[in-house]
Design a protein around this motif. Structure first.
Motif, PDB file in Angstrom:
ATOM      1  N   GLN A 184      29.272  50.486  47.602  1.00 21.98           N
ATOM      2  CA  GLN A 184      30.756  50.316  47.473  1.00 21.98           C
ATOM      3  C   GLN A 184      31.161  49.155  48.572  1.00 21.98           C
ATOM      4  OE1 GLN A 184      32.721  54.059  47.510  1.00 21.98           O
ATOM      5  NE2 GLN A 184      32.167  54.695  45.333  1.00 21.98           N
ATOM      6  N   LEU A 185      31.792  47.920  47.891  1.00 23.15           N
ATOM      7  CA  LEU A 185      32.239  46.721  48.779  1.00 23.15           C
ATOM      8  C   LEU A 185      33.637  46.743  48.545  1.00 23.15           C
ATOM      9  CD1 LEU A 185      29.221  44.371  47.746  1.00 23.15           C
ATOM     10  CD2 LEU A 185      29.457  45.788  49.540  1.00 23.15           C
ATOM     11  N   MET A 186      34.194  46.982  49.674  1.00 25.76           N
ATOM     12  CA  MET A 186      35.971  46.894  49.588  1.00 25.76           C
ATOM     13  C   MET A 186      36.168  45.405  49.846  1.00 25.76           C
ATOM     14  SD  MET A 186      35.248  49.923  49.498  1.00 25.76           S
ATOM     15  CE  MET A 186      35.053  51.161  50.951  1.00 25.76           C
ATOM     16  N   VAL A 187      36.891  44.881  49.203  1.00 21.52           N
ATOM     17  CA  VAL A 187      37.474  43.408  49.151  1.00 21.52           C
ATOM     18  C   VAL A 187      38.910  43.419  48.806  1.00 21.52           C
ATOM     19  CG1 VAL A 187      34.813  42.382  48.993  1.00 21.52           C
ATOM     20  CG2 VAL A 187      36.510  42.600  47.055  1.00 21.52           C
ATOM     21  N   VAL A 188      39.730  42.148  49.229  1.00 18.70           N
ATOM     22  CA  VAL A 188      40.752  42.117  48.702  1.00 18.70           C
ATOM     23  C   VAL A 188      40.673  41.677  47.599  1.00 18.70           C
ATOM     24  CG1 VAL A 188      41.929  41.055  51.159  1.00 18.70           C
ATOM     25  CG2 VAL A 188      40.526  39.403  49.619  1.00 18.70           C
ATOM     26  N   PRO A 189      41.577  41.971  46.557  1.00 12.56           N
ATOM     27  CA  PRO A 189      41.764  41.856  45.324  1.00 12.56           C
ATOM     28  C   PRO A 189      41.441  40.268  44.713  1.00 12.56           C
ATOM     29  CG  PRO A 189      43.583  43.115  45.839  1.00 12.56           C
ATOM     30  CD  PRO A 189      42.860  42.733  46.998  1.00 12.56           C
ATOM     31  N   ALA A 190      42.027  39.481  45.270  1.00 12.18           N
ATOM     32  CA  ALA A 190      41.560  37.913  44.917  1.00 12.18           C
ATOM     33  C   ALA A 190      39.974  37.643  45.203  1.00 12.18           C
ATOM     34  CB  ALA A 190      42.548  37.160  45.868  1.00 12.18           C
ATOM     35  N   SER A 191      39.309  38.239  45.697  1.00  8.17           N
ATOM     36  CA  SER A 191      38.064  37.752  46.126  1.00  8.17           C
ATOM     37  C   SER A 191      37.062  38.778  44.897  1.00  8.17           C
ATOM     38  CB  SER A 191      37.488  38.490  47.372  1.00  8.17           C
ATOM     39  OG  SER A 191      38.348  37.773  48.368  1.00  8.17           O
ATOM     40  N   VAL A 192      37.521  39.530  44.281  1.00  5.40           N
ATOM     41  CA  VAL A 192      36.775  40.381  43.148  1.00  5.40           C
ATOM     42  C   VAL A 192      36.037  39.130  42.297  1.00  5.40           C
ATOM     43  CG1 VAL A 192      36.829  41.988  41.335  1.00  5.40           C
ATOM     44  CG2 VAL A 192      38.059  42.458  43.411  1.00  5.40           C
ATOM     45  N   PRO A 193      36.755  38.405  41.680  1.00  9.43           N
ATOM     46  CA  PRO A 193      36.099  37.640  40.546  1.00  9.43           C
ATOM     47  C   PRO A 193      34.747  36.815  41.157  1.00  9.43           C
ATOM     48  CG  PRO A 193      38.236  37.238  40.099  1.00  9.43           C
ATOM     49  CD  PRO A 193      38.229  38.173  41.556  1.00  9.43           C
ATOM     50  N   ALA A 194      35.053  36.142  42.295  1.00 10.33           N
ATOM     51  CA  ALA A 194      34.218  35.307  42.831  1.00 10.33           C
ATOM     52  C   ALA A 194      32.920  36.060  43.489  1.00 10.33           C
ATOM     53  CB  ALA A 194      34.498  34.662  44.168  1.00 10.33           C
ATOM     54  N   LEU A 195      33.198  37.342  44.003  1.00  8.72           N
ATOM     55  CA  LEU A 195      32.243  38.313  44.425  1.00  8.72           C
ATOM     56  C   LEU A 195      31.512  38.872  43.134  1.00  8.72           C
ATOM     57  CD1 LEU A 195      30.694  39.843  46.529  1.00  8.72           C
ATOM     58  CD2 LEU A 195      32.271  41.388  46.545  1.00  8.72           C
ATOM     59  N   THR A 196      31.792  39.233  42.200  1.00 10.67           N
ATOM     60  CA  THR A 196      31.338  39.953  40.990  1.00 10.67           C
ATOM     61  C   THR A 196      30.388  38.739  40.383  1.00 10.67           C
ATOM     62  OG1 THR A 196      33.182  39.597  39.556  1.00 10.67           O
ATOM     63  CG2 THR A 196      32.925  41.604  40.735  1.00 10.67           C
ATOM     64  N   GLU A 197      30.875  37.641  40.137  1.00 14.73           N
ATOM     65  CA  GLU A 197      30.026  36.214  39.605  1.00 14.73           C
ATOM     66  C   GLU A 197      28.929  36.245  40.258  1.00 14.73           C
ATOM     67  OE1 GLU A 197      30.615  31.738  38.118  1.00 14.73           O
ATOM     68  OE2 GLU A 197      32.538  32.879  38.931  1.00 14.73           O
ATOM     69  N   THR A 198      28.953  36.155  41.658  1.00 16.42           N
ATOM     70  CA  THR A 198      27.872  35.658  42.427  1.00 16.42           C
ATOM     71  C   THR A 198      27.028  36.901  42.470  1.00 16.42           C
ATOM     72  OG1 THR A 198      29.311  34.250  43.860  1.00 16.42           O
ATOM     73  CG2 THR A 198      27.212  35.060  44.579  1.00 16.42           C
ATOM     74  N   LEU A 199      27.415  38.110  42.504  1.00 16.97           N
ATOM     75  CA  LEU A 199      26.218  39.165  42.545  1.00 16.97           C
ATOM     76  C   LEU A 199      25.418  39.219  41.179  1.00 16.97           C
ATOM     77  CD1 LEU A 199      28.255  41.796  44.206  1.00 16.97           C
ATOM     78  CD2 LEU A 199      26.358  40.606  45.304  1.00 16.97           C
ATOM     79  N   ARG A 200      26.295  38.991  39.962  1.00 15.61           N
ATOM     80  CA  ARG A 200      25.415  39.004  39.031  1.00 15.61           C
ATOM     81  C   ARG A 200      24.432  37.968  38.847  1.00 15.61           C
ATOM     82  NH1 ARG A 200      30.795  40.784  36.508  1.00 15.61           N
ATOM     83  NH2 ARG A 200      30.443  43.334  35.803  1.00 15.61           N
ATOM     84  N   GLU A 201      25.104  36.830  39.178  1.00 16.23           N
ATOM     85  CA  GLU A 201      23.899  35.570  39.181  1.00 16.23           C
ATOM     86  C   GLU A 201      22.668  35.835  40.093  1.00 16.23           C
ATOM     87  OE1 GLU A 201      26.186  32.339  40.409  1.00 16.23           O
ATOM     88  OE2 GLU A 201      27.142  31.982  38.573  1.00 16.23           O
TER      89      GLU A 201
END
Length: 361
Positions: free
Chosen positions: A337-354
């Protein structure tokens, strides 16, 4: 500070010695168990044995029940310019020292708010106190030079000084340390005779609640026995909540709709008050809890998996504020479980899926 004497080479004493030695202070190590002092010395915490003459600071790192007598012996022997203890209870030792008729101008009580489930010199680390509060409880007699020595020790160990009254400290640690340990042990004790099928269902929640129950019982008996009144006061409040919650749960079993409604309100009340209390626990860098969002990633139990995730988060330009790992029972896999600031979620999820990671909601 150029020289120090550490009396008591357990987890706290040895960790402080390691931190001081790493910063150029000449540390001498003494323990009632010579093997413990030898172990600490072998780990690079300092030189085994008493110094030839007075040192700048004597650090008394023994259980609360032995603090006053150990300090008195060191003071009467002129072991140091300044003396402090690191026991987790402050009022009792302070009163005992005053009762012995000692000059308390060279003494200050302290308590580093840091520790581990393991004890002893082998568990010690030089970074144990970094970023952690270190309470100082000077008396009206404490000399300024001794306070400055204590502040220097705190700085050399990378901790954060907090000045408190001794009695206020003891009430505070009863609330945030001693009572939680007892409650954790009480919950963990329910597992001792539980059916194996139930135990195999243990998840992260029960691991979080019972983590500190793994600590050494004899050490905690000594700590709690030195602070029984404040601990009993807090525990009485917990007991009252338990009684109210038990009654609410019994009401939920009633055939009477009004009783069931009252029961639900009773359970909701304790949960909401729990929310309010949890929200007051300091978050990152000592501030209030931040509103982080969690990105959950499935990983296999293989070397390098965490390093890959962190590298990919860096690639996304995202700072990981906190991390938790939940292990899957009986499988070579787990959830990070990676805790991040809400604004970072889209960039993180996109990169991890890629990058091929399997994300979970």
């Amino acid at each position: 500070m150029r020289t120090a004497l550490v009396i008591g080479t357990g987890l706290i004493g040895t960790s402080a010695a390691l931190a001081l030695t790493a910063r150029g202070v000449a540390v001498h190590l003494v323990d009632h168990d010579p093997a413990a002092a030898r172990t600490a010395a072998a780990r690079g915490a300092g030189a085994e044995g008493a110094p030839d003459g007075p040192v700048d600071l004597a650090i008394i790192a023994v259980p609360p029940a032995y603090v006053a007598t150990t300090l008195a012996e060191a003071m009467r022997g002129g072991a140091a310019r300044g003396y402090l203890d690191v026991a987790s209870v402050k009022g009792g030792p302070q009163r005992e020292l005053a009762g012995l008729g000692l000059d308390l101008s060279s003494y200050i009580g302290t308590h580093p708010m840091s520790g581990k489930e393991r004890s002893g010199p082998l568990a010690a680390t030089a970074d144990l106190f970094e970023g952690r509060p270190w309470v100082l409880t000077p008396t009206r007699d404490t000399d300024t030079s001794v306070l400055n020595l204590a502040l220097e020790l705190v700085a050399l160990c990378g901790a954060v000084p907090v000045v408190m009254d001794a009695e206020a400290h003891d009430r505070a640690v009863a609330l945030v340390s001693h009572t939680p340990h007892l409650v954790s042990s009480m919950v963990a004790a329910r597992l001792a005779d539980a059916d194996e099928t139930a135990v195999r269902l243990c998840g992260q929640g029960i691991r979080d609640v019972t983590r500190i129950a793994a600590s050494e019982p004899r050490m905690w008996v000594e700590i709690i026995a030195a602070n029984p009144g404040p601990v009993a006061d807090v525990l009485a409040g917990v007991a009252a909540d338990l009684d109210d919650t038990v009654r609410a749960l019994r009401s939920l079993q009633s055939a009477d709709e009004d009783k069931r409604h009252d029961g639900a309100l009773g359970v909701e009340d304790v949960l909401r008050r729990g929310n309010a209390g949890r929200a007051r626990v300091p978050g990152k860098h000592g501030g209030g809890p931040a509103a982080y969002e969690t990105v959950t990633v499935l990983i296999s139990d293989q070397p390098g998996q965490l390093a890959r995730i962190f590298a990919d988060a860096d690639r996304a330009g995202v700072n990981i504020e906190d991390v938790r790992i939940e292990h899957a029972t009986g499988q070579q896999a787990g959830l990070v479980q990676l805790m991040v600031v809400p604004a970072s979620v889209p960039a993180l999820t996109e990169t991890l899926r890629e990058r091929g990671w399997s994300l979970r909601q």
